[in-house]
Motif scaffolding. Structure first.
Motif, mmCIF file in Angstrom:
data_model
loop_
_atom_site.group_PDB
_atom_site.id
_atom_site.type_symbol
_atom_site.label_atom_id
_atom_site.label_comp_id
_atom_site.label_asym_id
_atom_site.label_seq_id
_atom_site.Cartn_x
_atom_site.Cartn_y
_atom_site.Cartn_z
ATOM 1 N N ARG A 77 37.149 47.277 39.178
ATOM 2 C CA ARG A 77 36.770 45.680 39.195
ATOM 3 C C ARG A 77 35.348 45.450 40.214
ATOM 4 O O ARG A 77 34.750 44.629 39.739
ATOM 5 C CB ARG A 77 38.068 44.700 39.524
ATOM 6 C CG ARG A 77 37.665 43.217 39.338
ATOM 7 C CD ARG A 77 38.652 42.355 39.992
ATOM 8 N NE ARG A 77 38.423 41.063 39.507
ATOM 9 C CZ ARG A 77 39.228 40.044 40.101
ATOM 10 N NH1 ARG A 77 40.059 40.224 40.987
ATOM 11 N NH2 ARG A 77 38.963 38.780 39.805
ATOM 12 N N LEU A 84 31.758 44.272 39.153
ATOM 13 C CA LEU A 84 31.210 43.132 39.603
ATOM 14 C C LEU A 84 30.013 43.307 40.200
ATOM 15 O O LEU A 84 28.885 42.606 39.839
ATOM 16 C CB LEU A 84 32.231 42.488 40.412
ATOM 17 C CG LEU A 84 33.312 41.940 39.819
ATOM 18 C CD1 LEU A 84 34.462 41.343 40.882
ATOM 19 C CD2 LEU A 84 32.830 40.468 39.007
ATOM 20 N N PHE A 140 34.624 40.742 44.797
ATOM 21 C CA PHE A 140 34.999 39.735 44.066
ATOM 22 C C PHE A 140 34.326 38.193 44.694
ATOM 23 O O PHE A 140 33.627 37.349 44.182
ATOM 24 C CB PHE A 140 36.485 39.437 43.791
ATOM 25 C CG PHE A 140 36.850 38.243 43.339
ATOM 26 C CD1 PHE A 140 36.535 37.871 41.772
ATOM 27 C CD2 PHE A 140 37.533 37.237 44.195
ATOM 28 C CE1 PHE A 140 36.959 36.600 41.456
ATOM 29 C CE2 PHE A 140 37.972 35.855 43.399
ATOM 30 C CZ PHE A 140 37.351 35.687 42.304
ATOM 31 N N VAL A 171 30.572 38.086 45.011
ATOM 32 C CA VAL A 171 29.933 37.823 44.006
ATOM 33 C C VAL A 171 30.046 36.366 43.645
ATOM 34 O O VAL A 171 29.224 35.541 43.185
ATOM 35 C CB VAL A 171 30.338 38.577 42.750
ATOM 36 C CG1 VAL A 171 29.714 38.047 41.574
ATOM 37 C CG2 VAL A 171 29.742 40.234 42.670
ATOM 38 N N SER A 172 31.070 35.902 43.959
ATOM 39 C CA SER A 172 31.768 34.684 43.885
ATOM 40 C C SER A 172 30.757 33.728 44.748
ATOM 41 O O SER A 172 30.348 32.440 44.315
ATOM 42 C CB SER A 172 33.264 34.310 44.152
ATOM 43 O OG SER A 172 33.817 35.114 43.304
ATOM 44 N N GLY A 218 30.071 47.502 33.515
ATOM 45 C CA GLY A 218 29.724 46.082 34.018
ATOM 46 C C GLY A 218 28.182 45.636 33.293
ATOM 47 O O GLY A 218 27.724 44.548 32.967
ATOM 48 N N ALA A 246 32.176 35.236 37.839
ATOM 49 C CA ALA A 246 33.063 36.038 38.594
ATOM 50 C C ALA A 246 34.123 36.819 37.910
ATOM 51 O O ALA A 246 34.719 37.941 38.058
ATOM 52 C CB ALA A 246 33.766 35.704 39.820
ATOM 53 N N ASP A 247 34.472 36.460 36.316
ATOM 54 C CA ASP A 247 35.371 36.930 35.746
ATOM 55 C C ASP A 247 34.633 37.789 34.710
ATOM 56 O O ASP A 247 35.443 38.202 33.664
ATOM 57 C CB ASP A 247 36.170 35.995 34.881
ATOM 58 C CG ASP A 247 35.435 34.795 34.083
ATOM 59 O OD1 ASP A 247 33.931 34.905 34.233
ATOM 60 O OD2 ASP A 247 35.813 34.250 33.038
ATOM 61 N N ASP A 256 34.436 41.001 34.650
ATOM 62 C CA ASP A 256 35.003 42.359 34.568
ATOM 63 C C ASP A 256 36.091 42.246 33.318
ATOM 64 O O ASP A 256 36.414 43.349 32.645
ATOM 65 C CB ASP A 256 35.565 42.627 35.699
ATOM 66 C CG ASP A 256 36.929 41.913 36.255
ATOM 67 O OD1 ASP A 256 36.425 40.543 36.831
ATOM 68 O OD2 ASP A 256 37.982 42.101 36.293
#
Length: 400
Positions: free
Chosen positions: A131, A135, A197, A200-201, A302, A316-317, A319
């Motif tokens: 994951r 990302l 995560f 990137v968020s 990715g 962010a979703d 993946d």
């Protein structure tokens, strides 16, 4: 006094567990899928309204219940086939074959990520950080895709390379920490998932970074047309050039593992790192190289998501759970490149056909997830499959 020594020898090592899971045959994988489909059939019948109604008067008219069970299971799996391989209800071959192209589109990132996980398995390592690697790769490829203005071929190549390098660096961190400090790659890659995560968020909510200009939503701008994988068969199909890239990646991984000197070192370390050290192989360097290449392959998944499937911007979703599904694909494919390719296509069919099952027959999409999970159960427990089908035990012994 000798009992503790005996227990210590009997205790399986981490590498021996990996080899035990990977040592199963193609037949074992096929039987695992068959058992999972049978369990799925039971769940489909149990959740079907007609079956539940007919079972209320089973003892007076048993054939009604049996017919309802057959109709529910046959209808569901027919919808699965027509949604993933060929739809006979659509006019013309070009329309009928469209579900197969959808299967291959779903399979593209699964195969790429599965190759990365499988390569780590061959070295005796568990890459659970799919994951995070996806990302970071998506962020790198996406930033190049919507920021730079370059000619068509160069722009796409630049974006792909940026994403692959981003995934390689993120995977290489785990390999470097394992080599230098002995940190377990499972813990490190799981923690790096969270770091990626939230990083990137944050960038998706930061103007001038990944957030689309003038937008309050945590989403990137659309990718430039010059940085998008071109369609293979025209705009009516979603299958893109990324699938060809994944085929080339499969060939490259096969050559790396089976024909190259580095692949030989990978396999030796995966079998027995202590023996590899005695033979003069720099095991720590192998761990770093393996995680770099593994992260690059997962990063390619990715890249495929950003430049091939979600070209209108991503969040962010991005993946989509592929990083964890890749573990299943690698297990089912027995960590062999072409086995991973076939397993990726199978799980792509599950994804494409699952929506058709839900739309045509009202089967919950969760049934497909259960089938996938049961496949993992049977793949990880070969003795259970042998017990169900009364298969003989393998004659070969796995070295501890």
């Amino acid at each position: 006094m000798t009992a503790p020594t005996k227990d210590k020898k009997a205790r399986p090592t981490e590498n021996s567990v990996v080899r035990e899971i990977m040592s199963g045959s193609i037949v074992m994988s096929a039987l695992a899928v068959l058992l999972a489909l049978l369990i799925g059939a039971v769940l489909i019948a149990a959740t079907n309204d007609d079956v539940q109604t007919a079972s209320g008067y089973f003892f007076s008219r048993p054939f009604d219940t049996l017919r309802a069970i057959w109709d529910s299971v046959f209808g569901a799996y027919s919808a699965l086939f027509q949604g993933s391989v060929y739809n006979f209800r659509r006019p013309g071959f070009a329309n009928g074959i469209r579900p197969l192209t959808e299967t291959l589109t779903f399979a593209t990132p699964l195969i790429a990520a599965g190759l990365g996980v499988a390569l780590a398995f061959r070295v005796g390592m568990f890459n659970i950080g799919g994951r995070g690697q996806m990302l970071i790769a998506a962020a790198c490829a996406g930033y190049v895709g919507f920021t730079f203005e370059l000619p068509a071929g160069i722009h796409l190549l630049f974006a792909v390379v940026a994403g692959v390098v981003g995934g390689a660096i993120w995977g290489g961190i785990a390999g470097l920490l394992k080599a230098r400090t002995g940190a377990h790659e499972v813990i490190v890659t799981i923690m790096l998932n969270y770091v990626a995560f939230y990083l990137v968020s944050y960038l998706l909510r930061t103007p001038g970074a990944l957030q689309a200009p003038g937008s309050n939503n945590p989403k990137t701008p659309a990718m430039a047309s010059t940085a998008v994988f071109p369609d293979l068969f025209g705009s009516r199909y979603n299958l893109h050039l990324g699938f060809i890239v994944v085929i080339l990646a499969t060939v490259a991984v096969w050559w790396l593992l089976e024909r190259s000197a580095l692949g030989f070192r990978f396999r030796v370390v995966g079998e027995n790192p202590n023996a590899a050290r005695v033979a003069g192989i720099r095991v720590n360097s192998v761990y770093v190289y393996a995680m770099l290449i593994s992260g690059a392959l997962v990063g390619l998944a990715g890249v495929s998501q950003v430049l091939g499937t979600v070209t209108t911007g991503f969040g962010a979703d991005i993946d989509a759970g592929i990083g964890f599904d890749a573990i299943t694909v690698a297990l089912l494919g027995r960590s062999k490149p072409w086995g991973v390719f076939a397993a990726g296509v199978l799980f792509g069919a599950f994804k494409a056909g699952g929506f058709s099952m839900q739309a045509a027959e009202g089967v919950p999409i969760d049934i497909v997830l259960v089938v996938q999970s049961v496949i993992v159960l049977f793949i990880a427990a070969p003795p259970l499959v042998r017990a169900v089908f009364r298969l003989p035990k393998p004659t070969g012994k796995v070295a501890s």
